[in-house]
Motif scaffolding. Structure first.
Motif, PDB file in Angstrom:
ATOM      1  N   THR A 224      11.906  -8.803   3.838  1.00  0.00           N
ATOM      2  CA  THR A 224      10.649  -8.231   3.355  1.00  0.00           C
ATOM      3  C   THR A 224       9.534  -8.487   4.357  1.00  0.00           C
ATOM      4  O   THR A 224       9.566  -9.456   5.119  1.00  0.00           O
ATOM      5  CB  THR A 224      10.237  -8.835   1.994  1.00  0.00           C
ATOM      6  OG1 THR A 224      10.045 -10.253   2.156  1.00  0.00           O
ATOM      7  CG2 THR A 224      11.307  -8.584   0.943  1.00  0.00           C
TER       8      THR A 224
ATOM      9  N   THR B   1       1.745  -4.020   7.534  1.00  0.00           N
ATOM     10  CA  THR B   1       1.877  -2.586   7.732  1.00  0.00           C
ATOM     11  C   THR B   1       2.412  -2.326   9.124  1.00  0.00           C
ATOM     12  O   THR B   1       1.746  -2.627  10.118  1.00  0.00           O
ATOM     13  CB  THR B   1       0.519  -1.877   7.550  1.00  0.00           C
ATOM     14  OG1 THR B   1       0.021  -2.149   6.231  1.00  0.00           O
ATOM     15  CG2 THR B   1       0.670  -0.377   7.734  1.00  0.00           C
TER      16      THR B   1
ATOM     17  N   MET C 193      18.814   3.038  -0.234  1.00  0.00           N
ATOM     18  CA  MET C 193      17.570   2.912   0.520  1.00  0.00           C
ATOM     19  C   MET C 193      16.482   3.648  -0.252  1.00  0.00           C
ATOM     20  O   MET C 193      16.604   4.848  -0.509  1.00  0.00           O
ATOM     21  CB  MET C 193      17.704   3.501   1.933  1.00  0.00           C
ATOM     22  CG  MET C 193      16.410   3.441   2.742  1.00  0.00           C
ATOM     23  SD  MET C 193      16.561   4.262   4.354  1.00  0.00           S
ATOM     24  CE  MET C 193      17.779   3.215   5.138  1.00  0.00           C
ATOM     25  N   VAL C 194      15.454   2.946  -0.645  1.00  0.00           N
ATOM     26  CA  VAL C 194      14.357   3.530  -1.398  1.00  0.00           C
ATOM     27  C   VAL C 194      13.092   3.436  -0.558  1.00  0.00           C
ATOM     28  O   VAL C 194      12.712   2.343  -0.117  1.00  0.00           O
ATOM     29  CB  VAL C 194      14.150   2.807  -2.747  1.00  0.00           C
ATOM     30  CG1 VAL C 194      12.994   3.437  -3.508  1.00  0.00           C
ATOM     31  CG2 VAL C 194      15.418   2.852  -3.584  1.00  0.00           C
ATOM     32  N   THR C 195      12.449   4.563  -0.310  1.00  0.00           N
ATOM     33  CA  THR C 195      11.236   4.569   0.499  1.00  0.00           C
ATOM     34  C   THR C 195      10.143   5.364  -0.206  1.00  0.00           C
ATOM     35  O   THR C 195      10.400   6.090  -1.166  1.00  0.00           O
ATOM     36  CB  THR C 195      11.480   5.200   1.881  1.00  0.00           C
ATOM     37  OG1 THR C 195      11.646   6.620   1.733  1.00  0.00           O
ATOM     38  CG2 THR C 195      12.713   4.620   2.551  1.00  0.00           C
ATOM     39  N   ALA C 196       8.940   5.230   0.283  1.00  0.00           N
ATOM     40  CA  ALA C 196       7.815   6.026  -0.198  1.00  0.00           C
ATOM     41  C   ALA C 196       7.273   6.868   0.949  1.00  0.00           C
ATOM     42  O   ALA C 196       6.079   7.135   1.050  1.00  0.00           O
ATOM     43  CB  ALA C 196       6.719   5.117  -0.758  1.00  0.00           C
ATOM     44  N   VAL C 197       8.170   7.294   1.836  1.00  0.00           N
ATOM     45  CA  VAL C 197       7.771   8.004   3.039  1.00  0.00           C
ATOM     46  C   VAL C 197       7.094   9.335   2.700  1.00  0.00           C
ATOM     47  O   VAL C 197       7.446   9.993   1.723  1.00  0.00           O
ATOM     48  CB  VAL C 197       9.010   8.235   3.941  1.00  0.00           C
ATOM     49  CG1 VAL C 197      10.007   9.169   3.273  1.00  0.00           C
ATOM     50  CG2 VAL C 197       8.608   8.758   5.290  1.00  0.00           C
TER      51      VAL C 197
ATOM     52  N   ALA D  55      12.739   8.660   6.651  1.00  0.00           N
ATOM     53  CA  ALA D  55      13.389   7.574   5.934  1.00  0.00           C
ATOM     54  C   ALA D  55      14.537   6.991   6.745  1.00  0.00           C
ATOM     55  O   ALA D  55      14.723   5.780   6.801  1.00  0.00           O
ATOM     56  CB  ALA D  55      13.888   8.057   4.576  1.00  0.00           C
TER      57      ALA D  55
END
Length: 217
Positions: free
Chosen positions: A36, A40, A76-80, A85
């Motif tokens: 983690t 940014t 894989m989880v992103t907020a792109v 991603a």
């Protein structure tokens, strides 16, 4: 440099680091290894969260084995938004013959909705997939998409469908080569046909009023 640094120059077999999980069930939200960062990351090729480098040529670089028959093996989880991603870049390598960038093999599959599924139900004027070929560099034996059905005798090799009441004018299937002057735009080869049909067009004749089977202009 860093908080943890391990050098394992003499390893020929075995593991430089091993994380072993045995009997307990990892509950939702748990993980055997977690990376983690609250910062940014504004970099593209630098400042990454995980860096895996291998200067060798042959051999498997990353091996993941999942014994589960259900669930998700890797997620894989992103907020792109405008980023990417997942990016696979070959760099300076020149891929030839049987080389490739991505291989999906499931030769034991029998019935399946799709071995590769792409879902983008929120798309408006975008596309779920875009493939770019060699353009002017392509030869007569090259192309963009090659679909091989093996020795199939029944079934559909390529299926294009929509469940909506389609009213668009661009076509459910669109083939465009407006700059072509010679050559062939669409080629259908069926030299072995005896009692079958090369091309079949179906419509409900009773409701086909001002419509047409084929419009050439």
């Amino acid at each position: 440099t860093g908080g943890f640094l391990g050098t394992y120059a003499g390893i020929t077999s075995g593991y430089g680091m091993s994380l072993l999980h045995t009997t307990s069930v990892i509950a939702s939200g748990g993980s055997l290894l977690r990376l983690t960062s609250t910062g940014t990351n504004t970099g593209t090729t630098t400042g990454v969260l995980l860096d895996l480098a291998d200067a060798s040529v042959a051999g498997t670089k990353i091996l993941a084995t999942f014994g589960t028959t259900t669930g998700i093996g890797m997620s894989m989880v992103t907020a792109v938004t405008t980023g990417t991603a997942l990016s696979l870049t070959n760099g300076t390598g020149i891929i030839t013959t049987t080389g490739g960038m991505l291989l999906v093999a499931a030769n034991s599959a029998t019935t399946c909705t799709g071995l590769v599924r792409v879902s983008g139900t929120g798309l408006t004027d975008g596309f779920a997939m875009e493939l770019t070929g060699g353009g002017a560099n392509a030869t007569a034996s090259g192309g963009v998409v090659n679909i091989l059905a093996g020795a199939a005798t029944v079934g559909t090799v390529l299926k294009v469908s929509t469940t909506g009441v389609y009213t668009g004018t661009t076509g459910v299937l669109s083939v465009s080569a407006t700059s072509a002057t010679t050559g062939y735009i669409a080629v259908i080869a069926g030299a072995g046909i005896t009692s079958g049909e090369i091309l079949r067009l179906t419509a409900t004749e009773a409701t086909l009023t001002t419509g047409k089977y084929i419009d050439c202009y």
